[in-house]
Design a protein around this motif. Sequence first.
Motif, PDB file in Angstrom:
ATOM      1  N   LYS A 173     -14.515 -61.894-118.645  1.00 58.11           N
ATOM      2  CA  LYS A 173     -13.500 -61.016-119.240  1.00 58.11           C
ATOM      3  C   LYS A 173     -13.366 -61.261-120.742  1.00 58.11           C
ATOM      4  CE  LYS A 173      -8.690 -59.575-118.645  1.00 58.11           C
ATOM      5  NZ  LYS A 173      -7.429 -59.794-117.880  1.00 58.11           N
ATOM      6  N   GLN A 213     -16.456 -59.983-122.608  1.00 58.94           N
ATOM      7  CA  GLN A 213     -16.414 -58.525-122.718  1.00 58.94           C
ATOM      8  C   GLN A 213     -15.418 -58.071-123.779  1.00 58.94           C
ATOM      9  OE1 GLN A 213     -15.579 -57.479-118.639  1.00 58.94           O
ATOM     10  NE2 GLN A 213     -17.753 -57.263-118.107  1.00 58.94           N
ATOM     11  N   ARG A 214     -14.305 -58.814-123.908  1.00 58.50           N
ATOM     12  CA  ARG A 214     -13.330 -58.478-124.953  1.00 58.50           C
ATOM     13  C   ARG A 214     -13.941 -58.650-126.335  1.00 58.50           C
ATOM     14  NH1 ARG A 214     -10.575 -60.405-128.776  1.00 58.50           N
ATOM     15  NH2 ARG A 214     -11.403 -62.503-128.473  1.00 58.50           N
ATOM     16  N   LEU A 221     -17.107 -58.610-127.045  1.00 55.51           N
ATOM     17  CA  LEU A 221     -18.149 -57.593-127.188  1.00 55.51           C
ATOM     18  C   LEU A 221     -17.547 -56.273-127.663  1.00 55.51           C
ATOM     19  CD1 LEU A 221     -21.160 -56.828-126.693  1.00 55.51           C
ATOM     20  CD2 LEU A 221     -20.464 -56.120-124.391  1.00 55.51           C
ATOM     21  N   GLN A 222     -16.429 -55.888-127.052  1.00 57.33           N
ATOM     22  CA  GLN A 222     -15.765 -54.645-127.434  1.00 57.33           C
ATOM     23  C   GLN A 222     -15.240 -54.723-128.862  1.00 57.33           C
ATOM     24  OE1 GLN A 222     -15.656 -51.769-125.895  1.00 57.33           O
ATOM     25  NE2 GLN A 222     -14.463 -50.864-127.566  1.00 57.33           N
ATOM     26  N   ALA A 223     -14.730 -55.896-129.247  1.00 54.69           N
ATOM     27  CA  ALA A 223     -14.187 -56.076-130.601  1.00 54.69           C
ATOM     28  C   ALA A 223     -15.278 -55.995-131.656  1.00 54.69           C
ATOM     29  CB  ALA A 223     -13.464 -57.414-130.692  1.00 54.69           C
ATOM     30  N   ASN A 224     -16.533 -56.201-131.282  1.00 55.45           N
ATOM     31  CA  ASN A 224     -17.646 -56.125-132.222  1.00 55.45           C
ATOM     32  C   ASN A 224     -18.417 -54.810-132.092  1.00 55.45           C
ATOM     33  OD1 ASN A 224     -18.309 -58.750-133.882  1.00 55.45           O
ATOM     34  ND2 ASN A 224     -17.488 -59.440-131.917  1.00 55.45           N
ATOM     35  N   THR A 225     -17.735 -53.782-131.599  1.00 53.53           N
ATOM     36  CA  THR A 225     -18.318 -52.457-131.509  1.00 53.53           C
ATOM     37  C   THR A 225     -17.712 -51.581-132.594  1.00 53.53           C
ATOM     38  OG1 THR A 225     -18.564 -52.689-129.109  1.00 53.53           O
ATOM     39  CG2 THR A 225     -18.687 -50.462-130.027  1.00 53.53           C
ATOM     40  N   ASP A 268     -15.188 -59.195-135.755  1.00 53.39           N
ATOM     41  CA  ASP A 268     -14.497 -60.183-134.926  1.00 53.39           C
ATOM     42  C   ASP A 268     -15.381 -61.431-134.825  1.00 53.39           C
ATOM     43  OD1 ASP A 268     -13.856 -61.614-132.318  1.00 53.39           O
ATOM     44  OD2 ASP A 268     -12.197 -60.201-132.428  1.00 53.39           O
ATOM     45  N   ARG A 315     -23.213 -58.807-130.743  1.00 56.76           N
ATOM     46  CA  ARG A 315     -23.397 -58.129-129.461  1.00 56.76           C
ATOM     47  C   ARG A 315     -24.664 -58.617-128.749  1.00 56.76           C
ATOM     48  NH1 ARG A 315     -22.177 -53.620-132.581  1.00 56.76           N
ATOM     49  NH2 ARG A 315     -24.312 -52.814-132.339  1.00 56.76           N
ATOM     50  N   THR A 336     -24.328 -60.170-125.116  1.00 56.57           N
ATOM     51  CA  THR A 336     -25.038 -59.495-124.021  1.00 56.57           C
ATOM     52  C   THR A 336     -25.929 -60.481-123.277  1.00 56.57           C
ATOM     53  OG1 THR A 336     -25.013 -57.401-125.237  1.00 56.57           O
ATOM     54  CG2 THR A 336     -26.589 -57.601-123.439  1.00 56.57           C
TER      55      THR A 336
END
Length: 314
Positions: free
Chosen positions: A177, A180-181, A183-187, A199, A248, A252
Amino acid sequence: MAMYIKDDLAAHLQSGCQLPVQLTLGSLAEHYQVSFTPVRAAVAELIDEGLLKKGPNKRLVATPQQSSEDSGDSEPLLPEPPRDPYQKIASDLVRLSLRGQPIYLREEATAEKYDISRSAIRNILHRLAGEGILNHIPRRGWRLQPFRQDDLQAYIEIREVLELKALELARPKFETKELQRILQANTPGNSTTQPLTVDESLHDYFISLSGNTYIQDFFDRQGRYYRLLFEWEDHDNDVALETMRQHREIITALLDKKWARACKALSHHILNNHPILSQIERTASAARPVSAAKNLAVKQRPPGRKPRDQKSKA
């Protein structure tokens, strides 16, 4: 901050719109994320201007305002929140640091330059000293940490070794979790006007999870100055995009439990993700002033007398 609170409340009161918070010192301080001091100052001015008054129970009450054609359901024109000058000053000092020369700063002149109070600039300089970019020298002011290309390369080499070790130690403790947070923050978002914000919490995450106090201590003490440099470097949009892409790639691989790939991606990220700093000319030796302490020691050495660490020939 007191002026902003006063102007913000005045805009609501004069427009007849509902206030965003209850009229108590505690509620106002919590709403504006400040101490009671600026709230008290703002409230005192609003009372003097007749926009607020104290009721029979000494509670604050809004004074009824005369209606005007412009008032009604229209939104009040609110003031801009005050900007924290810390980021601006930190960015400027990083640029000065990149000259590679130790520069002294005076509180009075620096406060005047940024149009803030002496106490405010002193707080900011103390914060920057905690980040490792400044050193406080008694009776001389604040000395800026000079950037050295050789120091950066030495730090990066040690950083790679310690972060790879931290990644190895943290491996059994990773939470899907949280990864994934990050990962999302680095999109990158879809906005083309807002600056990108990288991030960097990935590094702190596995350094903390490693549980190794010596690794944590190194980055707490030695990494602050370079973290500030790296954050400044990420202000460049292209650099920020590449940093996010590399983050990412690491995350990943961790989510897929491809440990060797994650280590390779992390190593590449640490060694090859400083396009701006690495392009700064190697002027360390040319820009570095000759050590005054060393010159003094040489001058004070008695003539004809050899240094202590030099053995006399038989």
